[in-house]
Write a protein that holds these residues in place. Structure first.
Motif, PDB file in Angstrom:
ATOM      1  N   MET A   1       0.827  -1.207   0.000  1.00 38.80           N
ATOM      2  CA  MET A   1       0.000   0.000   0.000  1.00 38.80           C
ATOM      3  C   MET A   1       0.863   1.260   0.000  1.00 38.80           C
ATOM      4  O   MET A   1       1.865   1.343   0.695  1.00 38.80           O
ATOM      5  CB  MET A   1      -0.911  -0.022   1.233  1.00 38.80           C
TER       6      MET A   1
ATOM      7  N   GLY B   1      -3.561  -0.201  -3.120  1.00 41.84           N
ATOM      8  CA  GLY B   1      -4.311   0.706  -2.275  1.00 41.84           C
ATOM      9  C   GLY B   1      -3.494   1.888  -1.790  1.00 41.84           C
ATOM     10  O   GLY B   1      -2.287   1.982  -2.007  1.00 41.84           O
TER      11      GLY B   1
ATOM     12  N   ARG C   1      -3.190   4.890   1.539  1.00 41.80           N
ATOM     13  CA  ARG C   1      -3.562   5.493   2.816  1.00 41.80           C
ATOM     14  C   ARG C   1      -3.074   6.933   2.813  1.00 41.80           C
ATOM     15  O   ARG C   1      -1.889   7.197   2.586  1.00 41.80           O
ATOM     16  CB  ARG C   1      -2.958   4.733   3.992  1.00 41.80           C
TER      17      ARG C   1
ATOM     18  N   GLU D   1      -2.797  10.078   5.314  1.00 40.11           N
ATOM     19  CA  GLU D   1      -2.912  10.388   6.730  1.00 40.11           C
ATOM     20  C   GLU D   1      -2.350  11.767   7.025  1.00 40.11           C
ATOM     21  O   GLU D   1      -1.432  12.245   6.353  1.00 40.11           O
ATOM     22  CB  GLU D   1      -2.212   9.337   7.596  1.00 40.11           C
TER      23      GLU D   1
ATOM     24  N   LEU E   1      -0.239  -3.655   3.918  1.00 40.15           N
ATOM     25  CA  LEU E   1      -0.695  -2.424   4.549  1.00 40.15           C
ATOM     26  C   LEU E   1       0.478  -1.564   5.011  1.00 40.15           C
ATOM     27  O   LEU E   1       1.594  -2.043   5.185  1.00 40.15           O
ATOM     28  CB  LEU E   1      -1.586  -2.739   5.754  1.00 40.15           C
TER      29      LEU E   1
ATOM     30  N   ALA F   1      -2.229   1.305   9.250  1.00 33.35           N
ATOM     31  CA  ALA F   1      -3.495   0.840   8.669  1.00 33.35           C
ATOM     32  C   ALA F   1      -3.906  -0.465   9.350  1.00 33.35           C
ATOM     33  O   ALA F   1      -3.101  -1.384   9.475  1.00 33.35           O
ATOM     34  CB  ALA F   1      -3.346   0.637   7.165  1.00 33.35           C
TER      35      ALA F   1
ATOM     36  N   LEU G   1     -11.728  -2.498   7.193  1.00 30.39           N
ATOM     37  CA  LEU G   1     -10.714  -1.457   7.044  1.00 30.39           C
ATOM     38  C   LEU G   1     -11.487  -0.154   6.854  1.00 30.39           C
ATOM     39  O   LEU G   1     -12.126   0.043   5.814  1.00 30.39           O
ATOM     40  CB  LEU G   1      -9.821  -1.723   5.843  1.00 30.39           C
TER      41      LEU G   1
ATOM     42  N   CYS H   1      -7.465   8.343   5.587  1.00 32.06           N
ATOM     43  CA  CYS H   1      -8.404   7.825   4.594  1.00 32.06           C
ATOM     44  C   CYS H   1      -7.753   6.648   3.890  1.00 32.06           C
ATOM     45  O   CYS H   1      -6.576   6.711   3.514  1.00 32.06           O
ATOM     46  CB  CYS H   1      -8.761   8.921   3.582  1.00 32.06           C
ATOM     47  N   HIS H   2      -8.500   5.554   3.702  1.00 34.80           N
ATOM     48  CA  HIS H   2      -8.006   4.374   2.988  1.00 34.80           C
ATOM     49  C   HIS H   2      -8.781   4.212   1.684  1.00 34.80           C
ATOM     50  O   HIS H   2     -10.016   4.322   1.671  1.00 34.80           O
ATOM     51  CB  HIS H   2      -8.181   3.110   3.829  1.00 34.80           C
TER      52      HIS H   2
END
Length: 733
Positions: free
Chosen positions: A9, A43, A45, A47, A105, A109, A137, A153-154
Motif C-alpha cells: 500500500m 491501495g 492510505r 494520513e 498495509l 493501517a 478497514l 483515509c483508505h
C-alpha cells in the motif's frame, strides 16, 4: 510525502494540521487531485497528524455515515474510531487466508473486527450481518496511537472491484458528511430505552439440567471443565442507538478505573519458567485454602497481599446499519502481539463488588481463597503455559491478582512471551503469527473448557442458542502488530432487542444455583444501564401506539423523581436514569429564552398606559406564562419537526436561541412541556371559564401542530407559513 511499503500500500503523509477541520479540508483537496492519477495497485492510505484528542469516541458520536467501528485497549494506548468501509472481509470459515492484504498495509493501517466463537456452527438469523470472520478497514479513521493522533483515509481498488474514480467519488461524498468536532459529547439528556421484558434462552430448570450433565461427564472423566453460557433477550421500548450505549459504557468504565486506583495496594512480580521447569510447577490444589495471603506466600510466585491492578476494559463496537451492532466492554485480553512479544491473560473466578471498600476487600480475599475458583484459574494458567511454551520462548506470568470490573471481580494471571528468532532462510509475518496464536489460544478454557474439542461438543448440545461473536476474538490486525480481547461482556443489538451473553465455568464443586447467579451477575454491566419500569408500565409499553402519547417519557420521569425522593444522594448510573435537574434545564433551553421577548411583547401590546394592571396578580400570571410554559410548547413542536434541518443550523446549539438535539433527547422535554402548562391552565380556567380556556388552548396547540406537522399546511408551503405568526397573536387574549 509519499512512501511505499515495498510492493504494498502507498502512503501519503500530509503536513501536520492545527485542527481536525483543517485536516478535513486538506484531505478533500488531496482527494480531488488524485482523481486524474493512476490508482496504486495495492491501495492508498492518506494520513495527516492532528492535535491529540481525549478519545476518538467523541468524534464518532458526531458522525452519521455507516458503518461505525470503535476499539480501545486496556491502557488506552490505542483508541480508534472508523466511519465508512474501504474494505470489508465477511466470510465463512477460519481466519486463514481471509486477510492476505495485511502484509501490504502501511504501519498504522488496521483491520478491525472479530470471529465467531465457534466457526463450525452455522449462524442464526440474528447474526446474519456477521460472518464467521468479520473485519473492516475503515474508509476514514481517527486514531490515537500512543501520544500521536492521526486522521486517515483508505482507498482500495485491488482486483478492479471498484473503479478508482468511483472509489474517490464515494470518499469525497462521505467526507462532506463528516463532522470535524472532537468536543467531548456530554452525557445524553435522555435515558436509554426502557427495558420492559426479558426473555432467557435457558430457564432455571434447563440450566440446572445442563450443569448436571456437565458434572456427570466430569465424574466419568470425559472432560474436566465446560463453560456454559446464558443468553438474555432484552425487549426495549424503542430501537437502541449503539453510540448512546457505547457512551454509557465508556462513562461506566471510567468510574471503575477511578475507584480501583483509590484501592491499589501493591505491584506485580513476574516469574520466568522454561518448558523443563514447567513440569515442577505445583499441580492444581485440591486442599482447603487457609487464606489468600498464606496461600500466595507459600507459592513460588509470591506477593505480599492480594493485588488489585486498575485497568480499563476493552471497549469495542462494530455497527453496519442504524439498528444492528455488536458491542462490548471486555475485561479479558486474548493476546497482544507487538515487537516480537506476546502478552495474554488467564481470567477465571467471579465475585460481585462490595458495597464498601472493606466489603470489596473481603470478597477479593474470599475469591483468592476459593478452591473452586482457584481450580478454574489454574486450569487456564496451565493451558496457556503449555500452549505458549510450544511456540514461544521466555514465557513469564504474574502472581494471581484481582481484576475489578464495575459490578464483578475476577482472579487474573497475566502472561508474556517472546517469539523465537526467525530462520534466516524464511520470512515471518505478523499475520502468520496472529493466525497461529489464534489457533493456539482460542477458545481458552475460560470461555470453553478442557479438553477443548469435548467441551465444544457439550456446548453445542447443551446451550440451544448461537453464541455468534460472543466469547470470540475481537480486536485489530495490522502489518506489524495486533491485539485481541475475548468478546465477553458483550451484546448483539437488533433494533428493539438486545441479546446479552455471559458464561460460567462448570468444574467439580459447581452448584447450579450459584452458577446461575454468577452468570446473571456478569450481565449486570449491561442490565443496569437500562431503566426498568413496573409491571404496569411494562404492559403499557407493549402497545406501540402509546409511544405517540409519550408514555415512555412519563415513565422515565416518574422513575427519576422516585429515585430523587427515595435516594437523594445516590449517584446516577449512566443510561439508566435521567437527571431531573438536567432535563429541566434542557427544557428551559428548548423554550429559547432569547425569544421570550416576542411573546411577552405580544402579551403587553394591548396594555399600554393601563398602569392599574401592575397591581393585578392575573396580569403577572399571564406574563409568566408567556415565558417558559408557552414558548416550551411552541418551540418544542418546532424542534421535533425540524430535527434534520437543525443539524445544519448555525444559530442553534446555544442556551439562548435553541438546542440542536436528537429526537429522543427532545422527547424528554415533552412531559415537562405539559406539566408546566397545568398550573397556569387551572388558574386561567378559574378566571376565564373552562370552555373558553379549552377552546383557546386547543387553538394554540392546533395551529402549531398544523404549522409543523400538518399535511400541505406546514412551514414549507407559503403563504400558509404565516399561520405561525397568527398563532402568536393568540397570546393577546
Amino acid at each position: 510525502k509519499k512512501h511505499k511499503n515495498g510492493t504494498g500500500m502507498e502512503l501519503i503523509s500530509l503536513s501536520r494540521q492545527g485542527s481536525l477541520a483543517d485536516a478535513l479540508t486538506l484531505l478533500s483537496q488531496t482527494l480531488a487531485s488524485l482523481e486524474s492519477k493512476a490508482p496504486p495497485p495495492d491501495g492508498l492510505r492518506i494520513e495527516v497528524q492532528v492535535p491529540s484528542t481525549a478519545d476518538p469516541v467523541h468524534w464518532l458520536m458526531h458522525q452519521q455515515p455507516l458503518p461505525h467501528v470503535y476499539f480501545s485497549n486496556q491502557d488506552k494506548s490505542i483508541c480508534a474510531a472508523g466511519v465508512g468501509a474501504a474494505h470489508v472481509v465477511c466470510g465463512e470459515g477460519k481466519l486463514d487466508g481471509q486477510l492476505w492484504r495485511l502484509s501490504k498495509l502501511t504501519r498504522r493501517a488496521r483491520y478491525y473486527g472479530g470471529m465467531r466463537f465457534d466457526p463450525n456452527v452455522s449462524g442464526e438469523a440474528e447474526w446474519s450481518d456477521f460472518g464467521s470472520v468479520t473485519f473492516v478497514l475503515p474508509l476514514y479513521e481517527l486514531q490515537v496511537d500512543g501520544n500521536d493522533c492521526y486522521f486517515a483515509c483508505h482507498l482500495l481498488c485491488a482486483g478492479h472491484e471498484t473503479p478508482w474514480g468511483e472509489a474517490i467519488s464515494t470518499a469525497v461524498l462521505i467526507l462532506r458528511k463528516l463532522s470535524a468536532s472532537v468536543e467531548p459529547v456530554p452525557t445524553p439528556v435522555q435515558a436509554l430505552p426502557v427495558l420492559f421484558d426479558l426473555e432467557r434462552a435457558l430457564s432455571k430448570k434447563d440450566w440446572a439440567a445442563a450443569v448436571q450433565g456437565v458434572l456427570e461427564g466430569v465424574e466419568k472423566g470425559c472432560w474436566s471443565k465446560v463453560v456454559l453460557a446464558q443468553r438474555n433477550c432484552l425487549h426495549l421500548s424503542h430501537p437502541l442507538d449503539p453510540l448512546h450505549l457505547l457512551r454509557c459504557l465508556l462513562e461506566a468504565d471510567g468510574l471503575v478505573v477511578a475507584q480501583s486506583r483509590m484501592h491499589q495496594t501493591s505491584s506485580l512480580h513476574f516469574r520466568s519458567f522454561s518448558s523443563s521447569s514447567a513440569r515442577s510447577w505445583p499441580s492444581q490444589s485440591t486442599e482447603p485454602q487457609a487464606s489468600a495471603v498464606d496461600r500466595l506466600s507459600s507459592s513460588p510466585c509470591t506477593i505480599s497481599a492480594p493485588t488489585s491492578r486498575p485497568r480499563y476494559a476493552y471497549l469495542f463496537l462494530l455497527q453496519f446499519d442504524a439498528e444492528s451492532a455488536f458491542i462490548g466492554c471486555s475485561p479479558e485480553q486474548l493476546f497482544k502481539l507487538s515487537d516480537n512479544r506476546l502478552s495474554t491473560d488467564a481470567l477465571a473466578g467471579t465475585r460481585r463488588r462490595g458495597d464498601t471498600a472493606e466489603a470489596d476487600r473481603e470478597l477479593a480475599e474470599e475469591l483468592l481463597s476459593s478452591e473452586k475458583d482457584l481450580r478454574e484459574v489454574n486450569a487456564v494458567r496451565d493451558f496457556l503455559r503449555e500452549a505458549l511454551s510450544s511456540e514461544f520462548i521466555n514465557v513469564q506470568h504474574t502472581a494471581p491478582f484481582v481484576l475489578k470490573a464495575r459490578h464483578v471481580q475476577h482472579i487474573c494471571i497475566s502472561f508474556s512471551a517472546c517469539l523465537p528468532p526467525a530462520p534466516v532462510t524464511s520470512t515471518r509475518s505478523t499475520y502468520d503469527v496472529a493466525v497461529r496464536a489464534l489457533a493456539l489460544l482460542h477458545p481458552t478454557p475460560a470461555v470453553c473448557g478442557t479438553p477443548r474439542a469435548e467441551a465444544l461438543e457439550v456446548i453445542r448440545k447443551s446451550e440451544g442458542f448461537d453464541r455468534g461473536l460472543y466469547a470470540g476474538p475481537f480486536g485489530f490486525l495490522s502489518r506489524d502488530h495486533c491485539e485481541f480481547c475475548v468478546g465477553i461482556r458483550s451484546a448483539l443489538l437488533r433494533g428493539q432487542k438486545a441479546y446479552v451473553f455471559a458464561g460460567a465455568g462448570i468444574v467439580p464443586g459447581s452448584v447450579a444455583a450459584a452458577e446461575w447467579d454468577e452468570v446473571h451477575a456478569k450481565m449486570t454491566s449491561f442490565l443496569t444501564l437500562f431503566p426498568r419500569s413496573s409491571r404496569f408500565g411494562s404492559q403499557l409499553l407493549r402497545h406501540g401506539w402509546l409511544k405517540h402519547l409519550f408514555v415512555e417519557e412519563l415513565l422515565v420521569l416518574f422513575l427519576a423523581m422516585q429515585k430523587l425522593l427515595t435516594h437523594p444522594g445516590a449517584p446516577s448510573r449512566p443510561g439508566s436514569t435521567i437527571s431531573v435537574c438536567r432535563v429541566l434545564y434542557f427544557a428551559v433551553t428548548v423554550s429559547r429564552p432569547y425569544y421570550w421577548l416576542v411573546t411577552v411583547w405580544l402579551y403587553l401590546l394591548p396594555t399600554g398606559q393601563q398602569y392599574h394592571l401592575w397591581a393585578n396578580g392575573t396580569f403577572w400570571c399571564g406574563l409568566l406564562y408567556c415565558t417558559v410554559p408557552l414558548n416550551l410548547l411552541v418551540y418544542l413542536m418546532n424542534d421535533l419537526s425540524d430535527i434534520h434541518v437543525d443539524v445544519h443550523n448555525p444559530r442553534k446549539g446555544g442556551a439562548l436561541v435553541g438546542v440542536r438535539a436528537r429526537a429522543d433527547a427532545l422527547r424528554t422535554a415533552v412531559p415537562w412541556a405539559f406539566i408546566v402548562q397545568l398550573p397556569f391552565l387551572m388558574t386561567i380556567s378559574r378566571i376565564w371559564g373552562r370552555t373558553s380556556t379549552f377552546l383557546w388552548f386547543s387553538s394554540v396547540v392546533g395551529i402549531n401542530w398544523l404549522y409543523n406537522f400538518g399535511p400541505r399546511l406546514s412551514s414549507n408551503f407559503a403563504p400558509l407559513d404565516l399561520i405561525s405568526p397568527c398563532g402568536y397573536m393568540l397570546v393577546i387574549p
